[in-house]
Design a protein around this motif. Sequence first.
Motif, PDB file in Angstrom:
ATOM      1  N   ASN A  63      73.923  54.321  38.531  1.00 20.07           N
ATOM      2  CA  ASN A  63      74.955  53.296  38.646  1.00 20.07           C
ATOM      3  C   ASN A  63      74.429  51.966  39.172  1.00 20.07           C
ATOM      4  O   ASN A  63      75.215  51.076  39.521  1.00 20.07           O
ATOM      5  N   ILE A  64      73.115  51.820  39.234  1.00 21.03           N
ATOM      6  CA  ILE A  64      72.547  50.571  39.730  1.00 21.03           C
ATOM      7  C   ILE A  64      72.883  49.425  38.772  1.00 21.03           C
ATOM      8  O   ILE A  64      72.961  49.603  37.558  1.00 21.03           O
ATOM      9  N   ALA A  65      73.121  48.245  39.321  1.00 23.09           N
ATOM     10  CA  ALA A  65      73.358  47.031  38.539  1.00 23.09           C
ATOM     11  C   ALA A  65      72.527  45.913  39.153  1.00 23.09           C
ATOM     12  O   ALA A  65      71.888  46.097  40.204  1.00 23.09           O
ATOM     13  N   PHE A  98      63.171  21.977  32.532  1.00 22.18           N
ATOM     14  CA  PHE A  98      61.735  22.259  32.595  1.00 22.18           C
ATOM     15  C   PHE A  98      60.944  21.145  33.281  1.00 22.18           C
ATOM     16  O   PHE A  98      59.725  21.234  33.378  1.00 22.18           O
ATOM     17  N   ASN A  99      61.622  20.121  33.770  1.00 18.65           N
ATOM     18  CA  ASN A  99      60.943  19.053  34.501  1.00 18.65           C
ATOM     19  C   ASN A  99      60.759  19.400  35.973  1.00 18.65           C
ATOM     20  O   ASN A  99      60.184  18.620  36.726  1.00 18.65           O
ATOM     21  N   ILE A 100      61.261  20.547  36.383  1.00 22.44           N
ATOM     22  CA  ILE A 100      61.054  21.048  37.736  1.00 22.44           C
ATOM     23  C   ILE A 100      60.689  22.528  37.653  1.00 22.44           C
ATOM     24  O   ILE A 100      60.863  23.168  36.619  1.00 22.44           O
ATOM     25  N   ASP A 101      60.170  23.052  38.753  1.00 23.65           N
ATOM     26  CA  ASP A 101      59.863  24.480  38.803  1.00 23.65           C
ATOM     27  C   ASP A 101      61.150  25.292  38.765  1.00 23.65           C
ATOM     28  O   ASP A 101      62.139  24.934  39.422  1.00 23.65           O
ATOM     29  N   ASN A 102      61.111  26.397  38.012  1.00 24.42           N
ATOM     30  CA  ASN A 102      62.245  27.314  37.963  1.00 24.42           C
ATOM     31  C   ASN A 102      61.771  28.704  38.359  1.00 24.42           C
ATOM     32  O   ASN A 102      60.926  29.300  37.680  1.00 24.42           O
ATOM     33  N   ALA A 103      62.306  29.206  39.475  1.00 26.12           N
ATOM     34  CA  ALA A 103      61.939  30.534  39.969  1.00 26.12           C
ATOM     35  C   ALA A 103      63.080  31.505  39.701  1.00 26.12           C
ATOM     36  O   ALA A 103      64.237  31.225  40.042  1.00 26.12           O
ATOM     37  N   TYR A 104      62.741  32.646  39.085  1.00 27.34           N
ATOM     38  CA  TYR A 104      63.739  33.672  38.771  1.00 27.34           C
ATOM     39  C   TYR A 104      63.515  34.897  39.649  1.00 27.34           C
ATOM     40  O   TYR A 104      62.376  35.336  39.843  1.00 27.34           O
ATOM     41  N   PHE A 105      64.615  35.437  40.167  1.00 29.97           N
ATOM     42  CA  PHE A 105      64.521  36.686  40.919  1.00 29.97           C
ATOM     43  C   PHE A 105      65.811  37.479  40.727  1.00 29.97           C
ATOM     44  O   PHE A 105      66.843  36.935  40.318  1.00 29.97           O
ATOM     45  N   VAL A 106      65.739  38.784  40.982  1.00 31.70           N
ATOM     46  CA  VAL A 106      66.910  39.649  40.835  1.00 31.70           C
ATOM     47  C   VAL A 106      67.210  40.341  42.160  1.00 31.70           C
ATOM     48  O   VAL A 106      66.329  40.498  43.019  1.00 31.70           O
ATOM     49  N   LYS A 107      68.472  40.708  42.301  1.00 33.47           N
ATOM     50  CA  LYS A 107      68.906  41.541  43.417  1.00 33.47           C
ATOM     51  C   LYS A 107      69.632  42.755  42.853  1.00 33.47           C
ATOM     52  O   LYS A 107      70.543  42.610  42.035  1.00 33.47           O
ATOM     53  N   ALA A 108      69.199  43.923  43.253  1.00 36.69           N
ATOM     54  CA  ALA A 108      69.864  45.142  42.808  1.00 36.69           C
ATOM     55  C   ALA A 108      71.193  45.305  43.530  1.00 36.69           C
ATOM     56  O   ALA A 108      71.359  44.858  44.673  1.00 36.69           O
ATOM     57  N   ILE A 109      72.137  45.925  42.841  1.00 35.47           N
ATOM     58  CA  ILE A 109      73.446  46.229  43.414  1.00 35.47           C
ATOM     59  C   ILE A 109      73.633  47.743  43.377  1.00 35.47           C
ATOM     60  O   ILE A 109      73.624  48.359  42.307  1.00 35.47           O
ATOM     61  N   VAL A 110      73.778  48.354  44.545  1.00 39.29           N
ATOM     62  CA  VAL A 110      73.967  49.798  44.651  1.00 39.29           C
ATOM     63  C   VAL A 110      75.231  50.058  45.463  1.00 39.29           C
ATOM     64  O   VAL A 110      75.371  49.560  46.590  1.00 39.29           O
ATOM     65  N   ASN A 111      76.156  50.803  44.852  1.00 43.76           N
ATOM     66  CA  ASN A 111      77.441  51.109  45.498  1.00 43.76           C
ATOM     67  C   ASN A 111      78.148  49.843  45.977  1.00 43.76           C
ATOM     68  O   ASN A 111      78.709  49.782  47.086  1.00 43.76           O
ATOM     69  N   GLY A 112      78.073  48.810  45.129  1.00 44.70           N
ATOM     70  CA  GLY A 112      78.765  47.562  45.411  1.00 44.70           C
ATOM     71  C   GLY A 112      78.050  46.639  46.376  1.00 44.70           C
ATOM     72  O   GLY A 112      78.532  45.526  46.628  1.00 44.70           O
TER      73      GLY A 112
END
Length: 633
Positions: A63-65, A98-112
């Motif tokens: 059930n992870i999101a 794209f004229n600046i740095d773009n950093a991508y990251f995720v956060k897991a969601i467990v049981n809300g």
Amino acid sequence: MRKIKIDFKNKYFTFSIIMYLIVSCNAFAQRQMENLDRGVIAIRNANDSVYVGWRMLGTEPDNIAFNLYRQSGTEKPLKLNKTPIKESTNFVDGKQNFNIDNAYFVKAIVNGKELEASKPYTIKVNTPAQQYINIPLRTPLGYTPNDVSVGDLDGDGEYEIIVHQTGRSIDTPSPGISGIPIFQAYKMDGTFLWQINLGKNIREGAHYTQFMVYDLDGDGIAEFACKTADGTIDGIGNVIGDSTKDWRNDGQENRRLYGKILDGPEFFSIFSGKTGEALATTDYIPNRYPLNGWNGHGGNGQSDSTGNRVDRFLACVAYLDGIHPSVVMCRGYYGRSVLAAWDWRNGKLTSRWFFDSKDGENPFSGQGNHNLCVADVDQDGKDEIVYGSMVVDDNGKGLFSTGLRHGDAIHVGDLNPARPGLEVFGVHEIEEGTTGAGAAIYDAKTGDILYEGAMDSDVGRGVAEDIYPENPGAEMWYSGSNGLLNLKGEWIGNTPTSTNFLIWWDGDFSRELLNRNRIDKYNVGRIFTAEDCYSNNGSKSTPALTADLFGDWREEVIFRTSDNQNLRIYTTTIPTNHRLYTLMHDPQYRLGVATENVGYNQPPHTGFFLGTDMKKAPKSNILLVKNKIETKK
């Protein structure tokens, strides 16, 4: 812990309890595997959108999101998804600057509950649209980057790259002075870590220089293991053996022996993945003598004493106790075959077991391939070695021999999900004086032959995998099959464009064809080309590596550039609505990646059916090992 009182007077009851405990303990044994991070990757597309992919781990709940964030420059992170991402582990972002740095990251969601952020992946200012990560190499003059393996060499949850740099490569039957094998380690950002020089007393060639990269002692940091000799120089400059010795034959008495190494000590060494330092060295088992004791059953070198048959090496890693990985170093397959299992634990290298088919009267002789696979064929939680046409059990005893003989290619997996267990597909050589199937399938647990074809034909190449959605389960094709066949051997379609390699690349579960620097989809055509890149190993046209290195469950492919000065790791940018945990947390697949460089390179396969109309992927019974050294700090 609750104590159990056993009535030893009741023998039946006692036996039942003991068996229950044995089975229960084995059932709950967990394999120690890599504690990978989220593996976020972000690729700028030609249309100026960004494809973002990340890992779901093999131990995470169903059930992870996930929530995906982009931080542009110094701005506050922006959540890109309106609702939690549940159906996949990828996303296409079309609104960045794209004229600046773009950093991508995720956060897991467990049981809300939203958990901590992953490591970010940053697209730097004005990064061009390119579908690869580039790793600049320190390729020695006259060398070519060849096979690659991966491992977490510093315990940070990311894979590092180990590349085999090859000079002049010479096959075992041929005389001549080869180049000196060199191994180099790099981080994904191109940082150079170390170099190991195997020295002049290790010959360079596809059958000589097998190497394993794996966390063998469960400390969260992978080791490097291979055959060594007098003059090997480790990653910190230490010399193994006697550097003054030169065991290369001068050819004075027999020109056929010139350049071959048929005398002198042979070693097996474990190196630190972090520094390249030699941690332990012992005698290689078995030694090469007698030189003429490794011959085949038919012609083609029956009385060989020239170093051809004796210098055929293989290697693998296997969970022989169901918990800890062991490294298995092998010698011979045309006639005598020897497998030696080693454990690296608590700073000590110890012999686990030793399998020896000995001579041609033994049914396990002459059954080895130019490659091998590791799989739990009997589903007891412990691995077996599928050594071509025979299988060696986890205890080092021969499980069975099919008698199908030596071959060039092997594929092990749940090829037919309609029947229980795993199947083995392989192609086979016909030597002088032998007959039989040129292609065959057998039950991986019992050795029962399920299909035989190309009778009395010498078949050099073959593949089995699900590439055709119209047919249930896997398909097979091989040199001379004259089409795509189902597992009964019935013609179901035109011959695929390649019998070389495979890759999961696009958005569905069927696998694609990888040949040279190109990916084709069966009955569709070309879907990807890696420009200015080359494959390895001549007509075999194999990549440096394919593996699920980061992003979602699809595989990356590594090629060398045309100038031999770079590696490029290509990743798919095709969105998919299918979600799987990382293939590197499926034990059979991960061990397949470890052995992908061995002999005639073969693609890794999962231990479950991964294809059209597949069932839900089974959860792996694994324990993720953290870096013990860093944890102590």
